[in-house]
Design a protein around this motif. Structure first.
Motif, PDB file in Angstrom:
ATOM      1  N   MET A   1      14.772  13.694 -17.295  1.00 46.98           N
ATOM      2  CA  MET A   1      14.867  12.295 -16.866  1.00 46.98           C
ATOM      3  C   MET A   1      14.318  11.398 -17.978  1.00 46.98           C
ATOM      4  N   SER A   2      15.061  10.331 -18.283  1.00 49.50           N
ATOM      5  CA  SER A   2      14.644   9.431 -19.367  1.00 49.50           C
ATOM      6  C   SER A   2      13.434   8.587 -18.952  1.00 49.50           C
ATOM      7  N   ASP A   3      12.761   8.020 -19.969  1.00 46.62           N
ATOM      8  CA  ASP A   3      11.595   7.169 -19.697  1.00 46.62           C
ATOM      9  C   ASP A   3      11.978   5.961 -18.851  1.00 46.62           C
ATOM     10  N   THR A   4      13.190   5.437 -19.094  1.00 47.14           N
ATOM     11  CA  THR A   4      13.659   4.270 -18.327  1.00 47.14           C
ATOM     12  C   THR A   4      13.783   4.614 -16.850  1.00 47.14           C
ATOM     13  N   LEU A   5      14.349   5.782 -16.554  1.00 44.35           N
ATOM     14  CA  LEU A   5      14.516   6.177 -15.145  1.00 44.35           C
ATOM     15  C   LEU A   5      13.167   6.428 -14.480  1.00 44.35           C
ATOM     16  N   ILE A   6      12.225   7.030 -15.238  1.00 43.79           N
ATOM     17  CA  ILE A   6      10.867   7.235 -14.690  1.00 43.79           C
ATOM     18  C   ILE A   6      10.251   5.880 -14.365  1.00 43.79           C
ATOM     19  N   PHE A   7      10.464   4.919 -15.277  1.00 47.27           N
ATOM     20  CA  PHE A   7       9.946   3.559 -15.101  1.00 47.27           C
ATOM     21  C   PHE A   7      10.523   2.929 -13.823  1.00 47.27           C
ATOM     22  N   TYR A   8      11.839   3.091 -13.610  1.00 52.10           N
ATOM     23  CA  TYR A   8      12.489   2.556 -12.406  1.00 52.10           C
ATOM     24  C   TYR A   8      11.889   3.187 -11.150  1.00 52.10           C
ATOM     25  N   LEU A   9      11.733   4.522 -11.179  1.00 58.79           N
ATOM     26  CA  LEU A   9      11.226   5.234 -10.003  1.00 58.79           C
ATOM     27  C   LEU A   9       9.782   4.824  -9.682  1.00 58.79           C
ATOM     28  N   VAL A  10       8.964   4.729 -10.746  1.00 61.76           N
ATOM     29  CA  VAL A  10       7.562   4.338 -10.556  1.00 61.76           C
ATOM     30  C   VAL A  10       7.482   2.911  -9.992  1.00 61.76           C
ATOM     31  N   LEU A  11       8.310   1.999 -10.542  1.00 60.02           N
ATOM     32  CA  LEU A  11       8.303   0.621 -10.033  1.00 60.02           C
ATOM     33  C   LEU A  11       8.771   0.558  -8.574  1.00 60.02           C
ATOM     34  N   HIS A  12       9.774   1.380  -8.247  1.00 57.77           N
ATOM     35  CA  HIS A  12      10.269   1.448  -6.857  1.00 57.77           C
ATOM     36  C   HIS A  12       9.116   1.832  -5.918  1.00 57.77           C
ATOM     37  N   ILE A  13       8.354   2.856  -6.313  1.00 54.31           N
ATOM     38  CA  ILE A  13       7.248   3.345  -5.464  1.00 54.31           C
ATOM     39  C   ILE A  13       6.118   2.309  -5.391  1.00 54.31           C
ATOM     40  N   ILE A  14       5.730   1.783  -6.571  1.00 53.78           N
ATOM     41  CA  ILE A  14       4.607   0.824  -6.607  1.00 53.78           C
ATOM     42  C   ILE A  14       4.951  -0.439  -5.812  1.00 53.78           C
ATOM     43  N   LEU A  15       6.146  -0.985  -6.036  1.00 54.32           N
ATOM     44  CA  LEU A  15       6.523  -2.229  -5.348  1.00 54.32           C
ATOM     45  C   LEU A  15       6.715  -2.001  -3.847  1.00 54.32           C
ATOM     46  N   GLY A  16       7.290  -0.847  -3.475  1.00 54.45           N
ATOM     47  CA  GLY A  16       7.443  -0.518  -2.047  1.00 54.45           C
ATOM     48  C   GLY A  16       6.087  -0.411  -1.371  1.00 54.45           C
ATOM     49  N   SER A  17       5.142   0.285  -2.046  1.00 54.75           N
ATOM     50  CA  SER A  17       3.778   0.422  -1.498  1.00 54.75           C
ATOM     51  C   SER A  17       3.105  -0.939  -1.411  1.00 54.75           C
ATOM     52  N   ALA A  18       3.323  -1.772  -2.435  1.00 56.34           N
ATOM     53  CA  ALA A  18       2.727  -3.121  -2.432  1.00 56.34           C
ATOM     54  C   ALA A  18       3.259  -3.926  -1.243  1.00 56.34           C
ATOM     55  N   GLY A  19       4.554  -3.798  -0.974  1.00 55.88           N
ATOM     56  CA  GLY A  19       5.148  -4.499   0.174  1.00 55.88           C
ATOM     57  C   GLY A  19       4.466  -4.099   1.477  1.00 55.88           C
ATOM     58  N   ILE A  20       4.204  -2.793   1.643  1.00 55.23           N
ATOM     59  CA  ILE A  20       3.526  -2.300   2.852  1.00 55.23           C
ATOM     60  C   ILE A  20       2.103  -2.873   2.925  1.00 55.23           C
ATOM     61  N   ILE A  21       1.420  -2.894   1.770  1.00 50.13           N
ATOM     62  CA  ILE A  21       0.040  -3.404   1.734  1.00 50.13           C
ATOM     63  C   ILE A  21       0.005  -4.897   2.087  1.00 50.13           C
ATOM     64  N   PHE A  22       0.932  -5.673   1.508  1.00 50.91           N
ATOM     65  CA  PHE A  22       0.962  -7.116   1.802  1.00 50.91           C
ATOM     66  C   PHE A  22       1.258  -7.364   3.285  1.00 50.91           C
ATOM     67  N   LEU A  23       2.155  -6.557   3.857  1.00 48.20           N
ATOM     68  CA  LEU A  23       2.475  -6.739   5.283  1.00 48.20           C
ATOM     69  C   LEU A  23       1.316  -6.308   6.175  1.00 48.20           C
TER      70      LEU A  23
END
Lengths: 152, 105
Positions: A1-23
């Motif tokens: 997996m390329s660094d770009t795809l890892i970056f996308y996956l990590v951002l997906h997880i971090i932002l999704g978790s952040a959404g849960i925390i904000f809610l």
């Protein structure tokens, strides 16, 4: 997996978790006897941004890598149901999150007087926010199981 | 306040429409390979197609519902939020239940 795809996956997880925390912060704030409307407005707005970001980056990872590489590995393994049930359900339930969070933000921003004065409206919004958090947590848990099924 | 309540009412209706739309399109694309192929050909990926179409349904549904909304009350807004909450639970169960059923046959 390329660094770009890892970056996308990590951002997906971090932002999704952040959404849960904000809610969750929204739920705790609204549960108070006298909720702070500024805090409700900012936490619901940040949840909107987080889920939209998670949607975009998760979508980039899912459409360019998951289907081609990860899905076949899971389907060949002994936990194929993780894709056929969990991933299929997660990828579609996730679509609810940005729209429902936008609705929550609009209700909070435009209906703050009602939220301060009307106890029934406050209870309805609490239940609604609770269901959105529940959906977010369900999607996150499914994500952890999908990641686990790839290595086994 | 009336204008604000109408906008809230419109967004709640738009949310109801999008939740139903996502559930229907998800199940329809699994039941009909032709429909899933159309989504893939038109949008590059079936999930991207569902995302774009759902966004259109939400924006149009919310806007039109706001424009045609009648005068409403806080109590009525509360009832609509409850209805939206039940709809989210129902459509979530329908989607999850469908994939469990599909995997078991």
């Amino acid at each position: 997996m390329s660094d770009t795809l890892i970056f996308y996956l990590v951002l997906h997880i971090i932002l999704g978790s952040a959404g849960i925390i904000f809610l969750t912060a929204y739920l705790l704030s609204l549960s108070k006897k006298e909720p702070d409307s500024k805090s409700l407005k900012s936490s619901s707005f940040l949840a909107v941004l987080s889920f939209i970001g998670s949607w975009i980056f998760g979508g980039l990872y899912y459409t360019s890598y998951y289907g081609k590489v990860v899905k076949p590995i899971i389907l060949k393994g002994q936990y194929s149901w993780v894709h056929t049930i969990l991933m299929e359900t997660k990828e579609h339930l996730f679509l609810f999150l940005p729209f429902l969070t936008i609705a929550l933000f609009v209700i909070t921003a435009l209906g703050k007087k009602g939220l301060e004065k009307n106890e029934n409206l406050k209870k309805s919004v609490l239940r609604f926010a609770f269901i959105i958090v529940g959906l977010g947590i369900t999607a996150a848990l499914a994500g952890y199981m999908i990641s686990g099924a790839v290595t086994k | 306040m009336d204008k604000e309540l109408k906008m809230i009412q419109g967004v709640i209706t738009g949310s109801m429409l999008v939740v139903i739309f996502i559930a229907v399109v998800t199940i329809a694309s699994e039941v009909s390979p032709l429909f899933k192929d159309w989504l893939k050909i038109t949008f590059g990926h079936h999930w991207v197609g569902k995302s774009i179409l759902a966004s259109i349904v939400f924006v149009l549904g919310s806007t039109i519902s706001t424009l045609i909304a009648r005068e409403t009350t806080i109590e009525e807004i509360g009832k609509r939020i409850n209805l939206l909450t039940y709809l989210v639970v129902l459509c979530s169960v329908a989607i999850g239940g469908f994939f469990i059923f599909e995997a078991s046959i």
